[in-house]
Design an enzyme around this catalytic site. Sequence first.
Site, PDB file in Angstrom:
ATOM      1  N   ALA A  70     -49.803   2.579  -3.899  1.00  0.00           N
ATOM      2  CA  ALA A  70     -49.189   2.683  -2.644  1.00  0.00           C
ATOM      3  C   ALA A  70     -50.226   2.990  -1.593  1.00  0.00           C
ATOM      4  O   ALA A  70     -51.515   3.252  -2.053  1.00  0.00           O
ATOM      5  CB  ALA A  70     -48.247   4.135  -2.549  1.00  0.00           C
ATOM      6  N   GLU A  80     -46.576   0.367 -11.161  1.00  0.00           N
ATOM      7  CA  GLU A  80     -45.127   0.436 -11.220  1.00  0.00           C
ATOM      8  C   GLU A  80     -44.583  -0.639 -10.850  1.00  0.00           C
ATOM      9  O   GLU A  80     -43.425  -1.049 -11.358  1.00  0.00           O
ATOM     10  CB  GLU A  80     -44.810   1.685 -10.201  1.00  0.00           C
ATOM     11  N   GLU A 100     -51.711   8.991  -9.958  1.00  0.00           N
ATOM     12  CA  GLU A 100     -51.062   9.908  -8.943  1.00  0.00           C
ATOM     13  C   GLU A 100     -51.530  11.401  -8.905  1.00  0.00           C
ATOM     14  O   GLU A 100     -51.446  12.099  -7.849  1.00  0.00           O
ATOM     15  CB  GLU A 100     -49.555   9.719  -8.885  1.00  0.00           C
ATOM     16  N   GLY A 123     -48.670   2.774  -7.653  1.00  0.00           N
ATOM     17  CA  GLY A 123     -47.609   1.798  -7.307  1.00  0.00           C
ATOM     18  C   GLY A 123     -47.804   0.605  -7.848  1.00  0.00           C
ATOM     19  O   GLY A 123     -47.144  -0.346  -7.967  1.00  0.00           O
TER      20      GLY A 123
HETATM   21  C1  3H9 Z   1     -49.238   5.723  -5.330  1.00  0.00           C
HETATM   22  O1  3H9 Z   1     -49.332   4.675  -5.596  1.00  0.00           O
HETATM   23  C2  3H9 Z   1     -47.846   6.454  -5.231  1.00  0.00           C
HETATM   24  C3  3H9 Z   1     -46.680   5.596  -5.916  1.00  0.00           C
HETATM   25  O2  3H9 Z   1     -46.448   6.135  -7.307  1.00  0.00           O
HETATM   26  C4  3H9 Z   1     -45.366   6.258  -5.460  1.00  0.00           C
HETATM   27  C5  3H9 Z   1     -45.045   5.396  -4.081  1.00  0.00           C
HETATM   28  C6  3H9 Z   1     -43.697   5.740  -3.293  1.00  0.00           C
HETATM   29  N1  3H9 Z   1     -54.325   3.495  -0.333  1.00  0.00           N
HETATM   30  O3  3H9 Z   1     -62.614   3.788  -3.548  1.00  0.00           O
HETATM   31  P1  3H9 Z   1     -63.116   2.386  -2.854  1.00  0.00           P
HETATM   32  C7  3H9 Z   1     -59.592   2.532   0.272  1.00  0.00           C
HETATM   33  S1  3H9 Z   1     -50.292   6.828  -4.858  1.00  0.00           S
HETATM   34  C8  3H9 Z   1     -55.197   3.382   0.998  1.00  0.00           C
HETATM   35  O4  3H9 Z   1     -64.558   2.964  -1.991  1.00  0.00           O
HETATM   36  P2  3H9 Z   1     -63.746   0.831  -5.158  1.00  0.00           P
HETATM   37  C9  3H9 Z   1     -60.567   3.545   0.386  1.00  0.00           C
HETATM   38  O5  3H9 Z   1     -60.045   4.447   1.088  1.00  0.00           O
HETATM   39  C10 3H9 Z   1     -51.937   5.735  -5.043  1.00  0.00           C
HETATM   40  N2  3H9 Z   1     -56.387   3.069   0.743  1.00  0.00           N
HETATM   41  O6  3H9 Z   1     -63.474   1.246  -3.831  1.00  0.00           O
HETATM   42  C11 3H9 Z   1     -61.766   2.464   0.804  1.00  0.00           C
HETATM   43  O7  3H9 Z   1     -61.538   2.535   2.186  1.00  0.00           O
HETATM   44  P3  3H9 Z   1     -62.933   2.661   3.318  1.00  0.00           P
HETATM   45  C12 3H9 Z   1     -52.227   5.598  -6.556  1.00  0.00           C
HETATM   46  C13 3H9 Z   1     -57.067   3.014  -0.367  1.00  0.00           C
HETATM   47  O8  3H9 Z   1     -64.094  -0.415  -5.562  1.00  0.00           O
HETATM   48  C14 3H9 Z   1     -61.334   1.123   0.151  1.00  0.00           C
HETATM   49  O9  3H9 Z   1     -60.063   1.126   0.011  1.00  0.00           O
HETATM   50  N3  3H9 Z   1     -53.582   4.814  -6.643  1.00  0.00           N
HETATM   51  C15 3H9 Z   1     -56.371   3.257  -1.419  1.00  0.00           C
HETATM   52  O10 3H9 Z   1     -64.970   2.155  -5.550  1.00  0.00           O
HETATM   53  C16 3H9 Z   1     -62.374   1.042  -0.969  1.00  0.00           C
HETATM   54  O11 3H9 Z   1     -61.882   2.011  -1.960  1.00  0.00           O
HETATM   55  C17 3H9 Z   1     -54.765   5.409  -6.567  1.00  0.00           C
HETATM   56  O12 3H9 Z   1     -54.761   6.685  -6.634  1.00  0.00           O
HETATM   57  C18 3H9 Z   1     -54.747   3.279  -1.375  1.00  0.00           C
HETATM   58  N4  3H9 Z   1     -54.212   3.508  -2.554  1.00  0.00           N
HETATM   59  O13 3H9 Z   1     -62.590   1.696  -6.205  1.00  0.00           O
HETATM   60  C19 3H9 Z   1     -55.839   4.457  -6.650  1.00  0.00           C
HETATM   61  N5  3H9 Z   1     -57.302   2.751  -2.413  1.00  0.00           N
HETATM   62  O14 3H9 Z   1     -63.535   1.356   2.689  1.00  0.00           O
HETATM   63  C20 3H9 Z   1     -56.944   4.927  -5.326  1.00  0.00           C
HETATM   64  C21 3H9 Z   1     -58.503   2.899  -2.035  1.00  0.00           C
HETATM   65  O15 3H9 Z   1     -62.317   2.497   4.633  1.00  0.00           O
HETATM   66  N6  3H9 Z   1     -58.032   4.007  -5.365  1.00  0.00           N
HETATM   67  N7  3H9 Z   1     -58.357   2.655  -0.489  1.00  0.00           N
HETATM   68  O16 3H9 Z   1     -63.624   3.696   2.852  1.00  0.00           O
HETATM   69  C22 3H9 Z   1     -58.911   4.043  -6.240  1.00  0.00           C
HETATM   70  O17 3H9 Z   1     -58.827   4.853  -7.156  1.00  0.00           O
HETATM   71  C23 3H9 Z   1     -60.266   3.109  -5.874  1.00  0.00           C
HETATM   72  O18 3H9 Z   1     -60.150   2.654  -4.567  1.00  0.00           O
HETATM   73  C24 3H9 Z   1     -60.263   1.853  -6.762  1.00  0.00           C
HETATM   74  C25 3H9 Z   1     -61.270   0.804  -6.131  1.00  0.00           C
HETATM   75  C26 3H9 Z   1     -60.465   2.041  -8.208  1.00  0.00           C
HETATM   76  C27 3H9 Z   1     -58.978   1.139  -6.533  1.00  0.00           C
END
Ligand code: 3H9
Length: 691
Positions: free
Chosen positions: A63, A105, A125, A102
Amino acid sequence: MSDFLKLSRDGDVAIVTIDNPPVNALSFHVRAPLMQALGALRDDASVAAIVIACAGRTFVAGADITEFGKPMQQPELRAIVAVLEAIAKPTVAAIHGTALGGGLELALGCHFRVADVGAKLGLPEVKLGLLPGGGGTARLPRLVGALKALRMIGSGTPIGADEAHAVGLVDAVFAGDLATHAVNFAREIARKGGPFTPVRDRNDLLGETELAAFDAEAADLARKARGLEAPVACAQAVRNAVTLPFDQALAAERALFVKLVASNQSRAQRHLFFAEREAAKLPGKDVIKRRIASVGVIGAGTMGGGIAMAFANGGFPVILLETSQEALRRGLATIEKNYAVSVTRGSLSEDAKRQRLAQFKGSTDYADLADCDLIVEAAFEDMAVKKEIFGKLDAVAKPGAILATNTSYLDIDEIAASTSRSRDVLGLHFFSPANVMKLLEIVRAEKTAPDALVTSVDLARRIGKVAVVVGVCHGFVGNRMLAARGAESEALLLEGATPSQVDKAFTDFGWPMGPFQMGDLAGLDIGWRNRKARGLTAAIADTLCEQGRFGQKTGRGFYLYENGSRTPVPDPEVEALIRAKAVEKGVAQRAIGAEEIIERTLYPLVNEGAKILEEKIAARASDIDVVWVNGYGFPVGKGGPMFWAGLEGAARIVERLEHWYRQTGKDVFKPAPLLRRMAETGSWETDATGG
Ligand code: 3H9
């Protein structure tokens, strides 16, 4: 169809491609066209199968976290998954990169999942203080079993494509052109014909769940959560999937999600997610990084060995330098032993251990460092020693090599001045054990070149560290604030608290251990030496050290450690010593509650953080939070000291500090002007942040 969603066809297979860089988060501008597309494809008789894929570097990574805490715009993910799941023709998620939260999901709403061999799948999450709120807790157990789902959801750790295949989460793994493989897979499935069972109706595995074993593991998870609500909610939701009808489990998941997303703990963890990414951003994007291909480390003691391991683990060849063959042999033997422990624990294969060890080369000759792109000094904490080493490095290092010191306290400007190349000198302050601890304070000295700094931040990421750039002052950000906390911890003992009362107040707050357990673990002699060098004293800790009580390593410190055990046992002798010191100093002892213990130690910590911000030693309040959570165990659910100050109320902190300042006149209690301003504005912003 939209800037963020493309529809294409390969014969009778429709392909929906989400394109929302950088990580294809399910923002509102993705959800709306996705819902519309699924409705249209469901009703389109010329479509035999649907593939959901993503453009760019990854499948949907979750999400959009930035939308949490704001009113949710419709359609929500749950509604999209419900529509997807009700489609009678086969649906296939084509997963590359990371399918997280998400994103996974959404994939669970498909009949089938195929993955690129390098893909990772998970529900992280819990790390944001949440539980999967798009049906993940109800669907994942139906594919992988309740226990595996509990482990995945409770830890938040993703699994690789091969494992996902083995446990039943994905149906096929492909190398190479995933889009083509996914289309062929979908076409073949459609040709064979249905009916295709949606995940929600696959109940076979649930019947196998042994609830007693599940509950035991859930209880373990709750114990390790140290007051965090999300892991407990995750376990409850997965249990619901086993014990309740699907729709009820889904409704219960939703209720838990709504509660968690509004909680301070989740707000704190989301703050930290963005804070860590923000901390890695430096002004001057156009600066060209230096090339780092080889690393030298000076000193093969605990710190140097750990640093060398951190680089070897990151794939760098390392030259380890010591003053004698004997010291070198000891250092390399410890490194080998540490890797052997990892093999025994199952976290490293024998093969990987051999490869890591092959990265090391030992030397006693500075000339061997001539080709290193980065040299990290981790020698004795003494200015004369450091200056001598940097003088030698100046003579042998190649032009452009970054020369770093791992000093915890010393003035890096002075160290840099002992070379003819101050621009190349900076601090890389690792935390012990350096191969494990995530934090790296990167210390910008007065003359450090921007490209040396940017290179170091990038390097930190490459070796899996969380980097924070800080300025030069005694103890930098972390240890300087620690000193403010430490002084008051000792004062509390004189006033009547016992070490175990103070430590318990800390662990109840969510810290992994209290200040006295931490002192015993680190070795009390370190602080003692440091105080002596600065002409400072600590009545109780100094006396313990004079008695040879250095903590765990001598079996006695603030606590007793019997027969090599690491379990602290309160020692009546120490309590008697504390009482005697109080009498000697004329301090009246009284009962002290947990709340006062926390306030007296953590309010000065926050105050010191405010001073650090004022002096621009840290660029942002959130950088300080990153330091404390990753380097000192500040509870993640409280978001770090500066975030916590907002929860606590800066006005209250100022009021208490003023009270203690009036009583004692101690500097640590004198409220910083920035803290006062925070009390008025609710923001830590200084006039010019960044830099
Ligand atoms: C969820 O899904 C809830 C659901 O179950 C229910 C919903 C109802 N959203 O980490 P990076 C941005 S909760 C918004 O440097 P990498 C991040 O801030 C979510 N922004 O890259 C950064 O921005 P900036 C569950 C996001 O290659 C840029 O993207 N998912 C999100 O080292 C690059 O990120 C997670 O918790 C997001 N979801 O790693 C996964 N994700 O460049 C969270 C990233 O402006 N994300 N950004 O600073 C990660 O673990 C890592 O970003 C990922 C890539 C492994 C994907």
